[in-house]
Design a protein around this motif. Sequence first.
Motif, PDB file in Angstrom:
ATOM      1  N   ARG A 164       0.832  -1.207   0.000  1.00 34.97           N
ATOM      2  CA  ARG A 164       0.000   0.000   0.000  1.00 34.97           C
ATOM      3  C   ARG A 164       0.869   1.262   0.000  1.00 34.97           C
ATOM      4  O   ARG A 164       0.679   2.158  -0.815  1.00 34.97           O
ATOM      5  CB  ARG A 164      -0.905   0.033   1.226  1.00 34.97           C
ATOM      6  N   GLN A 221       0.329  -8.737  -2.812  1.00 33.22           N
ATOM      7  CA  GLN A 221       0.038  -7.394  -3.284  1.00 33.22           C
ATOM      8  C   GLN A 221       1.155  -6.834  -4.144  1.00 33.22           C
ATOM      9  O   GLN A 221       1.254  -5.644  -4.331  1.00 33.22           O
ATOM     10  CB  GLN A 221      -0.173  -6.456  -2.082  1.00 33.22           C
ATOM     11  N   ASP A 252      -1.342   2.952  -2.679  1.00 34.26           N
ATOM     12  CA  ASP A 252      -1.865   4.241  -2.230  1.00 34.26           C
ATOM     13  C   ASP A 252      -1.288   5.424  -3.015  1.00 34.26           C
ATOM     14  O   ASP A 252      -1.779   6.551  -2.874  1.00 34.26           O
ATOM     15  CB  ASP A 252      -1.625   4.438  -0.731  1.00 34.26           C
TER      16      ASP A 252
END
Length: 176
Positions: A126, A174, A131
């Motif tokens: 992230r 991820q 993000d």
Amino acid sequence: MIDDHPGVRWLRGPEQHAWRAYIVASLRLRQRLHRELTEAHAISLVDYEVLVCLDAVGDPARMTDLAAQLGSTKSRLSHQISKLEAAGLVRRRPDPDDKRGVLTELTTPGRRLLTQAAPTHVRGAREHLIDLLTPQEQITVGTVFTRVLEHLDEAEGRRDTLTGEEAWQSGRMQTP
């Protein structure tokens, strides 16, 4: 000079920029995620990815299927699995349905390590990628690299790479 090859469509301007940015950023991103996992949990990114893949595809998994999902060769994966097996994180056993096949599965300590390391990995993914992208850019990146995977599968004459939600249904993987 490198430009003296007729018929080659050299990368220019935005194409060259996109390619170099991808190469350098993806290498540095993987190095950063590796360092975070190693420091916090004493597991490499590559080993973490094996544990995630076993969890995502469901264990036990055939070594050939696992190698395909990881984009690895069977021999490279076998070496990696040997190391994980010595650490007590996975175990191998003969496939009862195919005497030539080998199944690999997570052990209780392997599953525990995966559960502990997953938040570190997701935080890193992230912070260092997801993000930084808008929701539309996330969709675009997913679309682009799914297309690349499908092209590579076709070029290699196979269709065994899981893409999109199929591959990362656990939410623990991820990386780009």
